[in-house]
Design a protein around this motif. Sequence first.
Motif, PDB file in Angstrom:
ATOM      1  N   ARG A  21       0.830  -1.209   0.000  1.00 39.09           N
ATOM      2  CA  ARG A  21       0.000   0.000   0.000  1.00 39.09           C
ATOM      3  C   ARG A  21       0.865   1.261   0.000  1.00 39.09           C
ATOM      4  O   ARG A  21       0.598   2.208  -0.734  1.00 39.09           O
ATOM      5  CB  ARG A  21      -0.941   0.001   1.209  1.00 39.09           C
ATOM      6  N   GLN A  22       1.915   1.239   0.822  1.00 34.22           N
ATOM      7  CA  GLN A  22       2.765   2.414   0.897  1.00 34.22           C
ATOM      8  C   GLN A  22       3.528   2.631  -0.406  1.00 34.22           C
ATOM      9  O   GLN A  22       3.712   3.776  -0.846  1.00 34.22           O
ATOM     10  CB  GLN A  22       3.742   2.293   2.072  1.00 34.22           C
ATOM     11  N   ARG A  25       1.140   4.233  -2.769  1.00 35.07           N
ATOM     12  CA  ARG A  25       0.949   5.643  -2.407  1.00 35.07           C
ATOM     13  C   ARG A  25       2.148   6.481  -2.849  1.00 35.07           C
ATOM     14  O   ARG A  25       2.002   7.597  -3.354  1.00 35.07           O
ATOM     15  CB  ARG A  25       0.754   5.766  -0.891  1.00 35.07           C
ATOM     16  N   ASN A  26       3.354   5.944  -2.652  1.00 35.60           N
ATOM     17  CA  ASN A  26       4.564   6.674  -3.039  1.00 35.60           C
ATOM     18  C   ASN A  26       4.604   6.900  -4.558  1.00 35.60           C
ATOM     19  O   ASN A  26       5.002   7.974  -5.020  1.00 35.60           O
ATOM     20  CB  ASN A  26       5.816   5.919  -2.596  1.00 35.60           C
ATOM     21  N   PHE A  28       2.083   7.197  -6.510  1.00 38.28           N
ATOM     22  CA  PHE A  28       1.110   8.240  -6.825  1.00 38.28           C
ATOM     23  C   PHE A  28       1.681   9.623  -6.514  1.00 38.28           C
ATOM     24  O   PHE A  28       1.526  10.565  -7.297  1.00 38.28           O
ATOM     25  CB  PHE A  28      -0.176   8.012  -6.026  1.00 38.28           C
ATOM     26  N   VAL A  29       2.361   9.750  -5.379  1.00 41.24           N
ATOM     27  CA  VAL A  29       2.950  11.039  -5.004  1.00 41.24           C
ATOM     28  C   VAL A  29       4.023  11.448  -6.011  1.00 41.24           C
ATOM     29  O   VAL A  29       4.112  12.613  -6.416  1.00 41.24           O
ATOM     30  CB  VAL A  29       3.541  10.965  -3.579  1.00 41.24           C
ATOM     31  N   LEU A  44      -5.958   2.520  -4.804  1.00 40.78           N
ATOM     32  CA  LEU A  44      -5.714   3.592  -3.857  1.00 40.78           C
ATOM     33  C   LEU A  44      -7.011   4.072  -3.219  1.00 40.78           C
ATOM     34  O   LEU A  44      -7.076   4.313  -2.015  1.00 40.78           O
ATOM     35  CB  LEU A  44      -5.031   4.774  -4.560  1.00 40.78           C
ATOM     36  N   PHE A  47      -8.361   1.493  -0.761  1.00 39.21           N
ATOM     37  CA  PHE A  47      -7.638   1.404   0.510  1.00 39.21           C
ATOM     38  C   PHE A  47      -8.457   2.039   1.625  1.00 39.21           C
ATOM     39  O   PHE A  47      -8.469   1.572   2.767  1.00 39.21           O
ATOM     40  CB  PHE A  47      -6.289   2.129   0.433  1.00 39.21           C
ATOM     41  N   ARG A  48      -9.132   3.132   1.320  1.00 36.14           N
ATOM     42  CA  ARG A  48      -9.889   3.868   2.334  1.00 36.14           C
ATOM     43  C   ARG A  48     -11.214   3.176   2.638  1.00 36.14           C
ATOM     44  O   ARG A  48     -11.733   3.279   3.744  1.00 36.14           O
ATOM     45  CB  ARG A  48     -10.120   5.303   1.871  1.00 36.14           C
TER      46      ARG A  48
END
Length: 237
Positions: A21-22, A25-26, A28-29, A44, A47-48
């Motif tokens: 997941r991280q 996220r990275n 995407f950033v 992504l 995930f929420r």
Amino acid sequence: MPDKAEGFSDAGRGLTSEGHRQRLRNRFVQAGADGLADYELLELLLFRSIPRRDTKPIAKRLVTRFGSFAEVLSAPAPRLLEVEGVGPGVVQDLKLVHAAVQRFARGQVAKKPVLSSWNEVIDYCRAAMAFADREQFKILFLDKKNALIADEVQQTGTVDHTPVYPREIVKRALELSASAIILVHNHPSGDPTPSRADIQMTRQIIDIAAPLGITIHDHIIVGRQGHASFRALKLMD
């Protein structure tokens, strides 16, 4: 709390690692949405909605079923619920994102004269209607400065037809003191090519509106494969 359909125990369910997941996220950033496949962008988001389950299979099933990220967001709630792993909470989150996209696009249109922000108009129309599973007929009502007064769906029809009433459209324009209108509808088939009926109906509206001083700026058809402008196709001359 996760929906019942999503509340699986950790054991034997392919629990996604926090490391995965991280990493996503990275990415995407660092790369933005363009650096991710449609299913990864959905991951992504999921995930929420589903904090303790591997969301990749669900995201892939959604894209396989509906075709793209945009089509997943636009899909009707009952059809989304048919996908394994998707419960009411996921549907609500998807619809919230879809509503945010539409609200943002409409805000871009409302900020400036419509004819000077044509790309934003097209983006808004596509976000609102291009992936719907039934035909809708929308009208953008404009004032003398071509600013948006109102944006209304006049009719919703079937997969290949929407009843349109030219006199009702012109009557509504008069009620709003609109000086011009833009007609918009979608083709759920995906192909935005105007039909003969579309052309005839547009001509009827122009003929009724013109004597009353109401200009028809364009008739736009949107679909998954793009859009068609009657003005650009010279179907309104």
